[in-house]
Design an enzyme around this catalytic site. Sequence first.
Site, PDB file in Angstrom:
ATOM      1  N   ASN A 266       0.826  -1.216   0.000  1.00  0.00           N
ATOM      2  CA  ASN A 266       0.000   0.000   0.000  1.00  0.00           C
ATOM      3  C   ASN A 266       0.858   1.262   0.000  1.00  0.00           C
ATOM      4  O   ASN A 266       1.926   1.313   0.600  1.00  0.00           O
ATOM      5  CB  ASN A 266      -0.973  -0.011   1.184  1.00  0.00           C
ATOM      6  CG  ASN A 266      -0.314  -0.215   2.531  1.00  0.00           C
ATOM      7  OD1 ASN A 266       0.676  -0.915   2.660  1.00  0.00           O
ATOM      8  ND2 ASN A 266      -0.869   0.417   3.547  1.00  0.00           N
TER       9      ASN A 266
ATOM     10  N   GLU B 281       0.445   5.318   0.674  1.00  0.00           N
ATOM     11  CA  GLU B 281      -0.481   6.304   1.246  1.00  0.00           C
ATOM     12  C   GLU B 281      -0.157   7.720   0.784  1.00  0.00           C
ATOM     13  O   GLU B 281       0.874   7.987   0.167  1.00  0.00           O
ATOM     14  CB  GLU B 281      -0.457   6.192   2.777  1.00  0.00           C
ATOM     15  CG  GLU B 281      -0.935   4.824   3.231  1.00  0.00           C
ATOM     16  CD  GLU B 281      -1.148   4.690   4.725  1.00  0.00           C
ATOM     17  OE1 GLU B 281      -0.671   5.557   5.486  1.00  0.00           O
ATOM     18  OE2 GLU B 281      -1.809   3.713   5.122  1.00  0.00           O
TER      19      GLU B 281
ATOM     20  N   CYS C  43      -4.281   0.737  -2.182  1.00  0.00           N
ATOM     21  CA  CYS C  43      -4.175  -0.532  -1.470  1.00  0.00           C
ATOM     22  C   CYS C  43      -3.121  -1.416  -2.133  1.00  0.00           C
ATOM     23  O   CYS C  43      -2.865  -1.305  -3.345  1.00  0.00           O
ATOM     24  CB  CYS C  43      -5.508  -1.263  -1.497  1.00  0.00           C
ATOM     25  SG  CYS C  43      -6.763  -0.537  -0.433  1.00  0.00           S
TER      26      CYS C  43
ATOM     27  N   GLU D 234      -3.241  -4.511  -2.917  1.00  0.00           N
ATOM     28  CA  GLU D 234      -3.805  -5.359  -3.975  1.00  0.00           C
ATOM     29  C   GLU D 234      -3.858  -4.596  -5.296  1.00  0.00           C
ATOM     30  O   GLU D 234      -3.548  -5.129  -6.365  1.00  0.00           O
ATOM     31  CB  GLU D 234      -5.232  -5.801  -3.603  1.00  0.00           C
ATOM     32  CG  GLU D 234      -5.334  -6.635  -2.343  1.00  0.00           C
ATOM     33  CD  GLU D 234      -5.543  -5.809  -1.079  1.00  0.00           C
ATOM     34  OE1 GLU D 234      -5.002  -4.685  -0.994  1.00  0.00           O
ATOM     35  OE2 GLU D 234      -6.234  -6.294  -0.179  1.00  0.00           O
TER      36      GLU D 234
ATOM     37  N   CYS E  42     -10.401  -4.881   1.254  1.00  0.00           N
ATOM     38  CA  CYS E  42     -11.530  -3.946   1.281  1.00  0.00           C
ATOM     39  C   CYS E  42     -12.446  -4.208   0.086  1.00  0.00           C
ATOM     40  O   CYS E  42     -12.078  -4.925  -0.854  1.00  0.00           O
ATOM     41  CB  CYS E  42     -11.019  -2.505   1.286  1.00  0.00           C
ATOM     42  SG  CYS E  42     -10.404  -1.939  -0.317  1.00  0.00           S
TER      43      CYS E  42
ATOM     44  N   CYS F 120     -11.034  -3.437  -3.413  1.00  0.00           N
ATOM     45  CA  CYS F 120     -10.054  -4.432  -3.874  1.00  0.00           C
ATOM     46  C   CYS F 120     -10.746  -5.721  -4.295  1.00  0.00           C
ATOM     47  O   CYS F 120     -10.344  -6.368  -5.272  1.00  0.00           O
ATOM     48  CB  CYS F 120      -9.019  -4.701  -2.783  1.00  0.00           C
ATOM     49  SG  CYS F 120      -7.889  -3.324  -2.577  1.00  0.00           S
TER      50      CYS F 120
HETATM   51  N1  THU Z   1      -5.241  -1.375   2.759  1.00  0.00           N
HETATM   52  C1  THU Z   1      -4.757  -2.199   1.786  1.00  0.00           C
HETATM   53  O1  THU Z   1      -3.625  -2.044   1.307  1.00  0.00           O
HETATM   54  N2  THU Z   1      -5.563  -3.196   1.345  1.00  0.00           N
HETATM   55  C2  THU Z   1      -6.821  -3.441   1.798  1.00  0.00           C
HETATM   56  O2  THU Z   1      -7.507  -4.315   1.279  1.00  0.00           O
HETATM   57  C3  THU Z   1      -7.340  -2.675   2.934  1.00  0.00           C
HETATM   58  C4  THU Z   1      -6.544  -1.500   3.360  1.00  0.00           C
HETATM   59  C5  THU Z   1      -4.385  -0.275   3.211  1.00  0.00           C
HETATM   60  C6  THU Z   1      -4.877   1.090   2.798  1.00  0.00           C
HETATM   61  C7  THU Z   1      -4.278   1.988   3.859  1.00  0.00           C
HETATM   62  O3  THU Z   1      -2.973   2.360   3.427  1.00  0.00           O
HETATM   63  C8  THU Z   1      -4.154   1.082   5.074  1.00  0.00           C
HETATM   64  O4  THU Z   1      -4.320  -0.242   4.620  1.00  0.00           O
HETATM   65  C9  THU Z   1      -5.159   1.357   6.156  1.00  0.00           C
HETATM   66  O5  THU Z   1      -6.454   1.358   5.639  1.00  0.00           O
END
Ligand code: THU
Length: 160
Positions: free
Chosen positions: A62, A64, A73, A75, A112, A115
């Site tokens: 991920n 940010e 994310c 994925e 999530c 994704c």
């Molecule tokens: N995140 C992911 O990388 N994948 C997911 O399926 C859920 C959330 C990341 C996004 C963000 O950087 C952190 O987790 C907290 O939400």
Amino acid sequence: MKKITVGTTVTIFESLSELSPLHQKLMEEAKKAVHKSYSPYSGFRVGASAILDNDEILSGANQENASYPLCLCAEMVVLSTISSDFPSKIIRTMAITVKSAKNVIDMPISPCGACRQTMLEFENRQDSPIEILLMGETGAIYHLESAKSLLPLSFDGSVL
Ligand code: THU
């Protein structure tokens, strides 16, 4: 009036050693990928790996942004690479894991909704199921047979 039940089947492995050698390797690559994460805001480092039908393994984490909705994310990151660089390859299996700065996550993390829908798009596009492995930093591993099984009653592009 009638009711229907939509659900999914999850196979639970108690430890990495219960997985096939290939799936162990894929999860290990996802665990390595958490170090590619840029997550100064959440401290939640997610790693995702995918194995293609040519046995190549790709991974991503991920990324940010101070403007939170722009966060990518893990994925999405690895799937974007595959879509750009390996558009004709089939994704066999994906593994997703996490390492949090706050505490040890000892249960599988689940992708999530966005994704899940994106993984489903790839599955439909390649017309072949993508197996999914989910794990926390420690603990059990969940195995699902397809992206669709992560998203019952999913939106289906065939209606467009
Ligand atoms: N995140 C992911 O990388 N994948 C997911 O399926 C859920 C959330 C990341 C996004 C963000 O950087 C952190 O987790 C907290 O939400």
